[in-house]
Scaffold this motif. Structure first.
Motif, mmCIF file in Angstrom:
data_model
loop_
_atom_site.group_PDB
_atom_site.id
_atom_site.type_symbol
_atom_site.label_atom_id
_atom_site.label_comp_id
_atom_site.label_asym_id
_atom_site.label_seq_id
_atom_site.Cartn_x
_atom_site.Cartn_y
_atom_site.Cartn_z
ATOM 1 N N UNK A 203 -2.986 -2.347 -12.117
ATOM 2 C CA UNK A 203 -2.596 -1.716 -10.861
ATOM 3 C C UNK A 203 -2.734 -2.621 -9.652
ATOM 4 N N UNK A 204 -2.992 -3.902 -9.893
ATOM 5 C CA UNK A 204 -3.170 -4.834 -8.784
ATOM 6 C C UNK A 204 -1.845 -5.344 -8.225
ATOM 7 N N UNK A 205 -0.794 -5.266 -9.039
ATOM 8 C CA UNK A 205 0.493 -5.785 -8.600
ATOM 9 C C UNK A 205 1.651 -4.951 -9.092
ATOM 10 N N UNK A 206 2.779 -5.081 -8.413
ATOM 11 C CA UNK A 206 3.999 -4.380 -8.802
ATOM 12 C C UNK A 206 5.151 -5.379 -8.858
ATOM 13 N N UNK A 207 6.038 -5.161 -9.825
ATOM 14 C CA UNK A 207 7.175 -6.072 -9.995
ATOM 15 C C UNK A 207 8.241 -5.777 -8.954
ATOM 16 N N UNK A 208 8.596 -6.797 -8.194
ATOM 17 C CA UNK A 208 9.666 -6.661 -7.206
ATOM 18 C C UNK A 208 10.995 -7.104 -7.810
ATOM 19 N N UNK A 209 10.998 -8.276 -8.441
ATOM 20 C CA UNK A 209 12.198 -8.803 -9.082
ATOM 21 C C UNK A 209 11.840 -9.290 -10.479
#
Length: 341
Positions: A203-209
């Motif tokens: 949950x530390x990061x989210x995929x943008x591309x």
């Protein structure tokens, strides 16, 4: 004394002659073939270690020693210095190096897409939704001048920005990249699996591309962007065609093996420490990225042209020299096309 020297010379010739016999003579005579991998535990370069794990090099009669450096930019320097015979890294280095007077060629093209993802720190996800939002942000790349640096600049340009509109941060890969997200050193950055899988799962990061698939790469970059490859010095390739063919045989057979097996089966073949204590997460990382591998080792001509187009805009070495680059010298399909089915 003359008789002793004559006998010694005769023995040397005899030994040399014996050394040149047998199916593996050409590979054995030069000692181990050293290949530097730009991050051996990165899933984008998985075919290198997997080939070793499957016994592919040994089956071809090759003595291959895999080494690792965290950055592709560092790996290319080792090749230029002559310390290794090949690099498993991004194809775009062959173009960049040609403008410096170096002839480096991709002999096996492992992937037609970068396999990279642009990850946004979870706390910034609501305000960074597109490349246009890179403005004023700290953007992580493996290292300045790396493939991730050029790709980040390209994405920013598509968002109407220049590299002067954001801060480029050397974030490395793996734990250093995760730490940069954790401590606010970067707001977003470009990385690969298994780092991407770890950030998303926690949950530390989210995929943008997502550039791990052909569809995602075309959406983000406007076309194919051949990346992971085995590239070597042109002179070495020309003087060691038998070894290069054997390397191509080994790598292409691994690419075919990947296409015929599940992510779980592939992950199980890799060294246990690659999973970092979480085999399920590692299998997911492999699952999310294996679509990038092409299965045949062949370069797609349109993809090579797209890489040149990107570099001609953002690489300091390639800018203004696009028309001087001979793409035909940056890759070859002569070896992969001969691999028996």
């Amino acid at each position: 004394m003359r008789k002793f020297l004559a006998v010694s010379a005769a023995l040397a010739v005899l030994v040399a002659g014996c050394r040149g016999t047998g199916p593996d003579a050409s590979a054995a005579s030069d000692g181990p073939i050293k290949i530097m991998v730009g991050g051996i535990d990165k899933v984008i370069y998985l075919p290198a270690k997997l080939t070793e794990q499957l016994g592919g090099f040994q089956a071809e009669g090759l003595n291959v020693q895999l080494l690792t450096e965290p950055s592709g930019a560092t790996a290319e320097n080792v090749l230029i210095a002559g310390d290794v015979q090949g690099v498993v890294g991004f194809y775009d280095h062959t173009i960049d190096l040609q403008t410096k007077g170096k002839c480096i060629t991709s002999v096996v093209q492992l992937a037609d897409v970068p396999g990279e993802v642009e990850i946004v720190a979870a706390g910034k996800a609501s305000s960074i939704k597109a490349p246009a939002d890179f403005k004023g942000r700290k953007m992580g790349v493996t290292s300045p001048g790396s493939s991730t640096d050029f790709l980040t600049q390209y994405l920013a340009t598509k968002g109407g920005l220049t590299s002067a509109d954001y801060t480029t941060v050397k974030a490395g890969a793996g734990q250093t990249f995760i730490a940069a997200i954790d401590n606010g050193g970067i707001d977003a950055g470009m990385t690969t699996d298994p780092t991407a899988a770890k950030l998303v799962s926690t949950g530390k990061g989210k995929v943008l591309l997502d550039m791990r698939t052909e569809q995602g790469a075309k959406q983000a970059l406007g076309g194919l962007y051949p990346a992971s490859s085995l590239y070597m010095d042109c002179a070495w390739v020309q003087s060691h065609p038998e070894q290069v063919q054997k390397l191509a045989n080994a790598f292409v057979k691994t690419l075919r093996w990947i296409k015929g097996h599940s992510a779980e089966e592939i992950a199980a073949k890799m060294p246990a420490d690659y999973a970092a204590g979480d085999p399920q997460l590692y299998a997911k990382a492999v699952h999310d990225s294996i679509g990038m591998f092409n299965g045949d080792g062949l370069m797609k001509e349109d993809g090579a042209k797209n890489v040149l187009e990107v570099l001609s805009q953002f690489s300091p070495n390639v800018k203004g020299k696009k028309d001087q680059v001979d793409l035909s010298k940056t890759y070859t399909t002569q070896f992969t096309a001969k691999v028996a089915g």
